[in-house]
Structures are given as C-alpha cells and as structure tokens.
Enzyme design. Sequence first.
Site, PDB file in Angstrom:
ATOM      1  N   ASP A  90       0.828  -1.206   0.000  1.00 29.44           N
ATOM      2  CA  ASP A  90       0.000   0.000   0.000  1.00 29.44           C
ATOM      3  C   ASP A  90       0.865   1.260   0.000  1.00 29.44           C
ATOM      4  O   ASP A  90       2.071   1.215   0.301  1.00 29.44           O
ATOM      5  CB  ASP A  90      -0.933  -0.034   1.225  1.00 29.44           C
ATOM      6  CG  ASP A  90      -2.269   0.648   0.959  1.00 29.44           C
ATOM      7  OD1 ASP A  90      -2.344   1.484   0.045  1.00 29.44           O
ATOM      8  OD2 ASP A  90      -3.238   0.343   1.689  1.00 29.44           O
ATOM      9  N   ASP A 100     -10.774   2.094  -3.255  1.00 35.48           N
ATOM     10  CA  ASP A 100     -11.314   1.740  -1.938  1.00 35.48           C
ATOM     11  C   ASP A 100     -12.832   1.755  -1.949  1.00 35.48           C
ATOM     12  O   ASP A 100     -13.471   1.311  -0.994  1.00 35.48           O
ATOM     13  CB  ASP A 100     -10.817   2.733  -0.874  1.00 35.48           C
ATOM     14  CG  ASP A 100      -9.452   2.347  -0.331  1.00 35.48           C
ATOM     15  OD1 ASP A 100      -8.912   1.312  -0.769  1.00 35.48           O
ATOM     16  OD2 ASP A 100      -8.917   3.084   0.524  1.00 35.48           O
TER      17      ASP A 100
END
Length: 759
Positions: free
Chosen positions: A499, A569
Amino acid sequence: MKLAIRNYFSFVTDGLRWNLQFTFSSWVVLMVLILVAAAGAQPNIASIRFDTQTQVFRIDAADMSYVLGINERKEVQTLYWGRRISAKDTFVAARPDPGLSSFDSSINTTRQDFAAWGGGLYVEPDLKVTFPDGNRDLVLQYMSHTIAGDRLTILLKDVSRDVYVQLEYQADASTGILKRSAQVQNRTSAPLVVEQIASGTWNLPRGNDYRLRYLTGRWAGEWNLHEQLIQPGKTILESRRGSTGDQNNPWFAIDQNGSNDEERGDVWFGALGWSGSWQISIEQDEAQQVRVTGGPNSFDFGYRLAPGEHLESPDFYGGYSPDGIGGASRLLHRFELSSIVPHAPNAKLRPVLYNSWEATEFKVDEAGQEALAEKAASIGVERFVVDDGWFGQRASDRAGLGDWYVNPVKFPHGLKPLIDRVHSLGMDFGLWVEPEMVNPDSDLYRKHPEWVLHFTGRPRSEGRNQLMLNLARPDVRAYVFQALDKLLDENDIAFLKWDYNRNWSEPGWPAVAPEDQKKVYVDYIRNLYSIIAELRTKHPGVEIESCSGGGSRVDLGIMRYTDEVWPSDNTDAFDRLLIQDGFTYAYAPGVMMAWVTDSPTWVNQRSLSLEYRFLSSMQGSLGIGANLNNWKSDDFATAQKLVAQYKQIRQIVQRGSLYRLISPQKGSEYSVTESVSDDRDNAVVFAFLHSSQMLYPFPRIFLRGLKPETMYRMKVLDGKLSPDTPAVATGSFWMQHGLDVELRGDFQAAAFTLEKTRP
Ligand code: GLA
C-alpha cells in the site's frame, strides 16, 4: 558474453535496394517467416526494415505500421503511424515541412519523433538540457542505427557537443504495440542538467477532428472516463505528486470524432510505464498536427549528469487499433498479460481472496483472524489476507508505520499459528504492508527523522498522519528491503498487499548536494522498482498487489513488478460498475481486484443483494471483503455457489477478450460486459440494471466475438433470461439476433455463459 552472429545483407526488390543487418535471431525470424508463408498463414512476427536509398525505417507488427525517415537535416521524422500498410507500398524520403512563416518555422511543423529544445523549438520538446557554461541549445542529428530482431536503436548527437541520445523502438508481434524510450548520454567533459526528458513523441496523421479520451479520479472515485475534442493548443495529463496519482492516469486514446464507436474506427492509444511524477502532453500545433509527448514530469525536474553518465527515460507504449476503443482496450489487455506483468505470458490466474480490512479495520488479532479464515475457507476462498494493524504499535493510522515487527499483544506467538491455521484450511496467506511510509509516532522515525522527504528547517506536511520515507537514500532502500526480506524469510507468506497512502510533499533530499537533490524524482522510483525486483528474485513464490489508497498507483511501470492492482477503496458494487468500466479502457480485468463487501456499503449507504455484489466483483479478479461474522447461512450458501461458479469462468474473465456491450458511462441505466475465451469457444456475460422506468424492458443484448457458425449452449448463472431464448444457437444468432434478459426493478443483475456444443 552475448553471442552475436552478424552479417550484412543487401538485395533488390520492387526496384528498391534493401540493406538489412542480419543477426542470428534475424535468421531465425526469416526461417519462421518462410515456414509461415508456406503454410499460407498471417505471420505473427514484427519486422523492421531500413531502406538505405530513401533512409526510411519501416516497422510492421500485427495490424500496425510505423514509418520513420531521416530527413535532409538529419532529423528523425515520423512518416506514418496507423493501420498496417501493404508490403508492396514504399515510402519516399522524409522531407522537412517548409513551415508556415517566420513565426512558425520548419522545425516546429516538421513531425519529429524526438526533438530537443534548441534552434527555436516551441512545440513540446522531448529533451531539454542546460550546460554549465549557460548554453541551453541542443539540436539532434541522426548518427547511426542498429536493427536486431524486433528492436530498432537510433543514435542521435547534438550538432556540436558530445551529447548523444539513443532512441529505442521495440515492436510487439502479437499486438503491434510499440515500446519507446530514450537514453541521454553525457559524453562531454563537464556535467550537464537534464531539465526534461520524454520517451518520445507520437505523431498522428494530419487531421483536425480528433477526440481525446483520458481517465481522471480521486480517492474512492477513480477511473472516470472523459472525452474531449482536440483543439489548437495543449492538454496536459500529469501528476506532480511524486507518484502516478489517480487525478490523471498515464493513459490516452485518440480517435477521429464522429466516425467511431466502441467497436469500429481508428484508435491510437498509449500508456506510460512510470510510477513517479509524469506528464503526457497532447498538442495540436499551428499546422493542425497532433503530437503526443510523454515522460517524467518536467515540473521541478533537474537531473545532473556527470561526464560519462546517462539517463534513461521510462518506456512509453503506443498502439493502434482499427476496431474502435474496444479493440484498443483488448490489445492493451493482451499486451499487459503477455508482456508486462511478472511471469508474463504465463502468469497464474488470480486466486479468490479474502481480506479483513472492511471487517476489522485495525482490530486484528490471532483469534479474530482465525475465525474469519475458517468462514472464508468454507465458501471456497483460496487466499487469506490480513490487512493493516498487525505490526508495531498500530492501533489506528496515527502510529506504527515503519516498525515492521509483529505486534506482540495482537499476535503473542507471532504470525505462525495463524499462518499454519490458514494453510490447514487449504488457503495461502497474505499480508498488508506500506513500506514507503513512516508515522512520526514510530520507533523508526524517532531514530531516523532525517530519513523522510523534507527541506531542512521547514515543516513536514503529513497525510493520514504519515510522512514519506526517501527511498532514493541508499540507507532507506536497504532498511525497507531488509524489513520485507526478513518478514518473508520468517513467515510463509504468499502475497503482499503493498500500500501507499499519500502523495509527496516537501520533496527535499538534504543529504546530497543541492544540485543533485531533484534526482529524487527518478532515484526514488528506480529504488522502489529495484526493491520489489530483488524481493521477487529472493522469494520467487511471492505475489504482490499494488494498492495506493485505492487505484492511485496503477501504471505499466509498477505492473512490471506486481501481479495485480487495487482499483479503488470504493467497494460499492454499483459504483464499481463505473469504476471497473473506466479501469478496463487501459488495464486488464485479469489484474483488477474486486471485493464483495457488506451492504449497505459504507460509501453510499446503498443496499444491494449479495448476488448483485458478487456479479459485479466477478467481472474482475474476485475477492471477499465482507464481515463474515455477520453472514447468515443463506449468505454462505449463495457465496459458496457463486465462488464455485467464478472458478469455472475465471480463465475467461481474467484472460479472455473483454467487450463492453453496454457501458455504464454517461448515466446509463444499464451495463453489460462480455468476456470471450481466446479460442472463442466460451463466453461469459454480466448484465446490470440500475432502475426500471416507464415499463421499458432491458435493451436487447447483442454478443460479440463469437464464431458465427459455431453452436453455443446458453447457461444461466444467475438471474433470468426471456423464455424465448433458445438453449442452443449459432454464434451468428447470439450476435445478430441477440437475446433478452428479464431484469426489472432496482439494482438487478444477471449472468450467463455460452459454451461451444460438443458433438
Ligand atoms: C488503504 C487501502 C485499504 C486498506 C487501508 C488500510 O486505504 O486502500 O484497502 O488496506 O489502506 O489502512
């Protein structure tokens, strides 16, 4: 040592004298060509030829020809880029454009493939340098070239100084996609500063009715497709953020307005393989010519090259499709899966994964994760991934990044007991990391505050309570590599979700001389790539996902090192239809992760059935991100059935050809995609309805890509088809007559497959 068997060969054909430089691989290629021609088949190889008389290079691959000439000023000039031209046709020597007036001189209107800033150039340059004596003029001329198989290398040199530029062209035989890059070499005796370096310029055929497509976005709202007419002037797609960003994605597609649709018409497209700040300029010049120039962003750029050093641009890929934007996407998808991703062309299919993030957020511990793992295994999940929260003092996003040790309270015996349990349930194990970041509240930052990007004595701006480690520093690079290497050595980890949750600020590198500090834009990205490459070499079984708070780092550069990407997301299954549609203009469904999460979703508070959520995610690489502790037995049964079905079709979805039959763009109430297997014997179709209105039925679905005379059997996976739908019909029937799905109401979905009937 590389064995090179070379000889030189000239012959006369069609009245032209061809001068070919033959390497050993060229002889092999020639033999293949002869065999293929004898068999009467279309050759699937790239050919590059040079005509010494006209000084014209011709690159032919798949359905594409790219033609370059060296003109009398020794500039490399684009002569043609587009649909493949017959081998019988020849090109006359390149001739510089005369220019329009003293204001619009010849070097500005001549379609140069790679132009340095000098001699009065006003269009976007590919290269701009400053010499220590104040000279900033650079005018490049052709020196020499080599052709080796599918690669052409052209060497240019400045008219007076020993600055050389090596241009590389590599043609992909099966898609016709060209890879271009440029390397600038400082062979002078003094340092120089490169202020701009592009990989090259793509010149389109002359025309003034072009339309540009590009992708924009923001966190939880990525992959918006935009269209605009190309007008005189310049459109800049870019990121100044230090990384790819989702505000613009480094991809473009251009077609001729009015004459094209999804499946028809000429489309020129390209994508930049770079995960740092980048720019693509799309410019219509004063002679109504369109040129596309791309590379690292020139804003705040400056790369000092000492004598003897060189700087390489990223790769810029460009392609042409005669089959509309749909055809362009399919070429890019095929190219990504056959030439870009790790292990291409034999990358493994994406396993069905479970990820705990939306279920537990930072509250991960051994017992909780084991309970989720048991439930995940029961529905057929193949990979269990523990997300953020397992390391350091990570109770929220305020602390812990940088300290990559297992949290002893949450996992008192380390990760091993959980990993063993996951294995015993028949799944492999994955872990979330965010290696380029540090929280000020961490042991690492307390020990090494100088390791972050910063300017001395200036504030350090935080994003999500974190700062950026300066990966360009050798000590930071070593630390990050060692931390991950240790993690992988000590634990049986099959997958890392890598990430990256903020962009750069204050990009200073005080540890190096002021004149070298801007190298951070290049050296950071190179170190990022090299860390992942080294980890992969040392731990060849490990797979990696590129995630950046969603889809903020998806590009053909990072995709060389990562097996899959996280597009957003935003996991609302309805929003995802648009997000996934946008994503597939540039990137393959085979790398696109899509989770089934809880309803109502946190994003829009929208309620969607579990079937709808599954079918939406099954358009890509399926994952589950719901809190399984809240599921009822019916949910488990539905999930088991759909996961099993997904495993039957995933080869087609992940590797097949995607047809966007009805796009959810522009507020459409409908969305339909079809994936067709490589052999065209199988297809999978997903159909989604937003809301029925005024009694209108769902539009008829006309399939694509099937073999007209082949009989296909229809099988419903979920939802309902019209009772008139035949069980078996030809490809031609499904494509011409089409079929009706019975979708009515709000947020309805259906899926079905077609399979060639076996005698
Ligand atoms: C980012 C990712 C999410 C999740 C969180 C964890 O936002 O995109 O999927 O991993 O970080 O902090």
